[in-house]
Scaffold this motif. Structure first.
Motif, short mmCIF file in Angstrom:
data_model
loop_
_atom_site.label_atom_id
_atom_site.label_comp_id
_atom_site.label_asym_id
_atom_site.label_seq_id
_atom_site.Cartn_x
_atom_site.Cartn_y
_atom_site.Cartn_z
N GLY A 14 35.96 38.20 35.91
CA GLY A 14 36.68 37.85 34.68
C GLY A 14 37.77 36.84 34.99
O GLY A 14 37.83 35.76 34.40
N ASP A 20 46.06 37.69 42.73
CA ASP A 20 45.12 38.78 43.06
C ASP A 20 45.60 39.50 44.31
O ASP A 20 46.09 38.88 45.25
N ASP A 21 45.41 40.83 44.30
CA ASP A 21 45.95 41.62 45.42
C ASP A 21 44.87 42.14 46.37
O ASP A 21 45.16 42.92 47.27
N THR A 55 36.01 43.41 42.42
CA THR A 55 35.02 44.45 42.70
C THR A 55 33.64 43.84 42.90
O THR A 55 32.93 44.17 43.86
N LYS A 57 23.45 44.41 45.84
CA LYS A 57 22.14 43.73 45.72
C LYS A 57 21.63 43.31 47.09
O LYS A 57 20.41 43.29 47.33
N GLY A 64 50.55 41.57 40.72
CA GLY A 64 51.33 40.99 39.64
C GLY A 64 51.72 42.03 38.61
O GLY A 64 50.96 42.97 38.35
N GLY A 112 40.51 44.50 35.98
CA GLY A 112 39.30 45.22 36.34
C GLY A 112 39.38 46.73 36.23
O GLY A 112 40.10 47.28 35.39
N ASP A 129 36.53 44.39 32.74
CA ASP A 129 36.48 45.85 32.77
C ASP A 129 37.74 46.50 32.20
O ASP A 129 37.72 47.69 31.87
N ALA A 165 29.79 42.27 35.16
CA ALA A 165 30.38 41.04 35.67
C ALA A 165 30.16 39.87 34.71
O ALA A 165 31.08 39.09 34.45
P1 FAD Z 1 37.27 43.27 38.97
O1 FAD Z 1 36.07 42.69 39.54
O2 FAD Z 1 37.53 44.72 39.20
O3 FAD Z 1 38.48 42.43 39.54
C1 FAD Z 1 39.82 42.74 39.27
C2 FAD Z 1 40.67 42.12 40.36
O4 FAD Z 1 42.06 42.21 39.97
C3 FAD Z 1 40.58 42.84 41.70
O5 FAD Z 1 40.51 41.90 42.74
C4 FAD Z 1 41.88 43.64 41.77
O6 FAD Z 1 42.30 43.91 43.09
C5 FAD Z 1 42.83 42.70 41.05
N1 FAD Z 1 44.01 43.32 40.48
C6 FAD Z 1 44.11 44.46 39.75
N2 FAD Z 1 45.38 44.67 39.36
C7 FAD Z 1 46.09 43.63 39.85
C8 FAD Z 1 47.47 43.27 39.76
N3 FAD Z 1 48.35 44.02 39.07
N4 FAD Z 1 47.88 42.16 40.41
C9 FAD Z 1 47.00 41.39 41.10
N5 FAD Z 1 45.69 41.67 41.19
C10 FAD Z 1 45.24 42.78 40.56
N6 FAD Z 1 28.10 44.32 37.23
C11 FAD Z 1 27.06 43.51 36.95
O7 FAD Z 1 27.11 42.79 35.96
N7 FAD Z 1 25.95 43.47 37.76
C12 FAD Z 1 25.85 44.24 38.86
O8 FAD Z 1 24.85 44.18 39.57
C13 FAD Z 1 26.92 45.11 39.18
N8 FAD Z 1 26.87 45.89 40.27
C14 FAD Z 1 27.93 46.70 40.57
C15 FAD Z 1 27.83 47.52 41.68
C16 FAD Z 1 28.87 48.36 42.01
C17 FAD Z 1 28.76 49.24 43.23
C18 FAD Z 1 30.06 48.36 41.21
C19 FAD Z 1 31.22 49.24 41.57
C20 FAD Z 1 30.16 47.56 40.09
C21 FAD Z 1 29.09 46.72 39.76
N9 FAD Z 1 29.12 45.91 38.63
C22 FAD Z 1 28.06 45.11 38.33
C23 FAD Z 1 30.30 45.89 37.74
C24 FAD Z 1 31.16 44.67 38.06
O9 FAD Z 1 31.54 44.73 39.41
C25 FAD Z 1 32.39 44.66 37.16
O10 FAD Z 1 32.00 44.74 35.80
C26 FAD Z 1 33.19 43.39 37.36
O11 FAD Z 1 33.61 43.28 38.70
C27 FAD Z 1 34.41 43.38 36.44
O12 FAD Z 1 35.11 42.20 36.64
P2 FAD Z 1 36.68 42.10 36.35
O13 FAD Z 1 37.05 40.68 36.65
O14 FAD Z 1 36.99 42.64 35.04
O15 FAD Z 1 37.38 43.07 37.40
#
Ligand code: FAD
Ligand code: NAI
Length: 476
Positions: free
Chosen positions: A15, A34-35, A48, A58, A122, A154, A323, A331
């Protein structure tokens, strides 16, 4: 002195990092905070998805499937291989290499698009004309001012009460992706997406896998017919031991094993002894410690950031994606929202249609769907017609030796517009794209029926299912 930016993105998962790149492309002065740190204690972009989710899972699914193919599928082609072994260390090293190349790639993309990366956690410190974000990293505190903020923090794994994770005996997705040897007996709490994918990896490599699912039925989010077919294949053909309606009553760890006590769907007390236990019971939004209360950023009762259809929060110029907000935790959904928000900030029109976000479960066969399930249509009283076609009757599937499953297309009876597509079968993850395009362009089943599909290809199964809506499939 605080550094000032047009946009501060908090979180560099799919995201956040995609939002930051798009902001950079649109000429906005952007910082991404990002942390995440990897096992070596180094910042690692991608959240994640890249570090402990989509990409590493995968990689392991492909490695384990290759092992399965050599042992069980090559012989029908006349290929006999003796003395096949599996080196889990090599498999894990390959996975780590893939992850490192992608996470490093994001740093390059940030440079290319002039996005500043700030490592650390952050949190909102104050609002006003601009938002002040404090970034703490190893005791050091930086201050950032930004006109716009995109929150993309996330999610985190939901914890099972009474079963604290130690990432050795009781693990979440992080531990499940890093086993250094194949557990003999693997228990999994939750027969959802992670449970099925991770359970498949370790079963193919030789583990006896037992899944304990709380809900009374299997894969209730999917179309019922698909779930039924999947359950049959996963249990009868592949040997996953799946118990639905299981109520966990206690989890105890010994020196080298875990004992799970549960009530089965008849109410009888049962015990599962295993060498490792994966807990995969869903994920929760990662919004604690964000300083939401300081600036009165509205969260719902489950901790999700409240947003409208354009990912706007209750605060002016603050958006949230991925998320951490409503909608599927996927993702591609997170990235699509990131792009839409960047474009909105730049004065363009950004929007994501949550009704056409595809789902994929990377089991073998794969499961993919978009739109409504048959049970949802029945419940809402929408009249529909259904067309279905099996992979068994398709030349390409036969030559691949992957003949399980089918494609099902659901179309509105009145308009013939496609309202749901459900696939279980080879490369369902790739095939679902045609369904998404069809639905986005408001295609009817007749439209698909009249489009020429290459022969022999798996896409012909989709074509035949569309013909099937009008009861005119040709090859069955
Ligand atoms: P995230 O990827 O969770 O990233 C959030 C980031 O923000 C992290 O780096 C976190 O450390 C950082 N963060 C949080 N709070 C702070 C803060 N206060 N300050 C600084 N940084 C911060 N989805 C698919 O579409 N296809 C798949 O095949 C798939 N496989 C998956 C397999 C597994 C095992 C898991 C657990 C999930 C899978 N997903 C899959 C889901 C997918 O990983 C998530 O939907 C996606 O990563 C969400 O993206 P996001 O950017 O919202 O958050
Ligand atoms: P999930 O929601 O897919 O499955 C969790 C399962 O655990 C559900 O079936 C639920 O009923 C069950 N459960 C909940 N509490 C329980 C309990 N106390 N005892 C037994 N069972 C219980 O969540 P999962 O598998 O943890 O994955 C989280 C999310 O990550 C997914 O929903 C998905 O959004 C994303 N993901 C996506 C993937 C993909 O796109 N291929 C792969 C992996 C994860």
């Amino acid at each position: 002195m605080a550094k000032t930016f047009d946009v501060a993105v908090i979180g560099a998962g799919p995201g956040g990092y995609v939002a930051a790149i798009r902001c950079g492309q649109l000429g906005l002065n952007t910082v991404c905070i990002d942390d995440w740190k990897n096992e070596k204690g180094k910042p690692s972009l991608g959240g994640t998805c890249l570090n402990v989710g989509c990409i590493p899972s995968k990689a392991l699914l492909e490695s384990s499937e290759n092992y399965e193919r050599v042992r069980h599928k090559f012989s029908e082609h006349g290929v006999t291989v003796q003395g096949v072994t599996m080196d889990v260390g090599v498999m894990q090293a390959r996975k780590n290499k893939i992850v490192e190349s992608f996470t490093g790639g994001i740093a390059m993309l940030f440079k290319k698009n002039k996005v500043t990366f700030q490592h650390g956690k952050g949190r909102f410190v104050s609002d006003g004309n601009t938002y002040q974000i404090g970034v703490s990293d190893n005791g050091k505190l930086e201050s950032i001012d930004a006109k716009h903020v995109i929150v993309a923090t996330g999610s985190l794994p939901r914890q099972l009460p009474g079963a604290p994770l130690d990432q050795n005996l009781i693990v979440d997705n992080v531990g499940a992706l890093s086993f250094t040897e194949v557990p003999k007996r693997l228990g999994v709490v939750g027969a959802g997406v992670i449970g099925l994918e991770m359970g498949s990896v370790w079963r193919r490599l030789g583990a006896e896998v037992t899944l304990l699912e709380a809900l009374p039925g299997f894969l209730l989010v999917a179309d019922e017919q698909i779930a039924k077919e999947a359950q049959k294949i996963f249990t009868k053909e592949q040997g996953l031991d799946i118990h639905t309606g299981a109520k966990i009553t206690s989890v105890k760890t010994g020196k080298n094993q875990v004992i799970v006590e549960y009530q089965d769907n008849q109410g009888a007390r049962q015990k599962l002894e295993c060498d490792k236990l994966i807990v995969a019971i869903g994920r929760i939004p990662n919004t604690a410690g964000l300083g939401a209360e300081t600036v009165k950023l509205k969260l719902d009762s489950n901790g999700f950031i409240e947003v409208d259809a354009h990912c706007r929060t209750n605060l002016p110029n603050v958006f949230a994606v991925g998320d951490a907000v409503r909608g599927p935790m996927l993702a591609h959904k997170a990235s699509a929202e990131g792009v839409a928000v960047a474009e909105t900030i730049a004065g363009q029109a950004g929007h994501v249609n949550l009704d056409t976000v595809p789902w994929v479960i990377y089991t073998s066969p794969e499961i993919a769907w978009v739109g409504k399930t048959e049970q949802e249509l029945k419940k809402s009283g929408v009249a529909y017609r259904s067309g279905q076609f099996p992979f068994l009757a398709n030349g390409r599937a036969r030559s691949l030796g992957e003949t399980s499953g089918f494609v099902k297309i659901l179309a509105d009876t009145r308009t013939d517009r496609i309202i749901g597509v459900h696939i279980i079968g080879p490369y369902a993850s790739e095939m679902i794209a045609e369904a998404v395009v069809a639905m986005e362009f408001a295609a009817s089943s007749e439209d698909i029926a009249r489009i020429v599909h290459a022969h022999p290809s798996l896409s012909e199964v989709f074509h035949e299912a569309a013909l099937g809506v009008d009861k005119r499939s040709l090859h069955i």
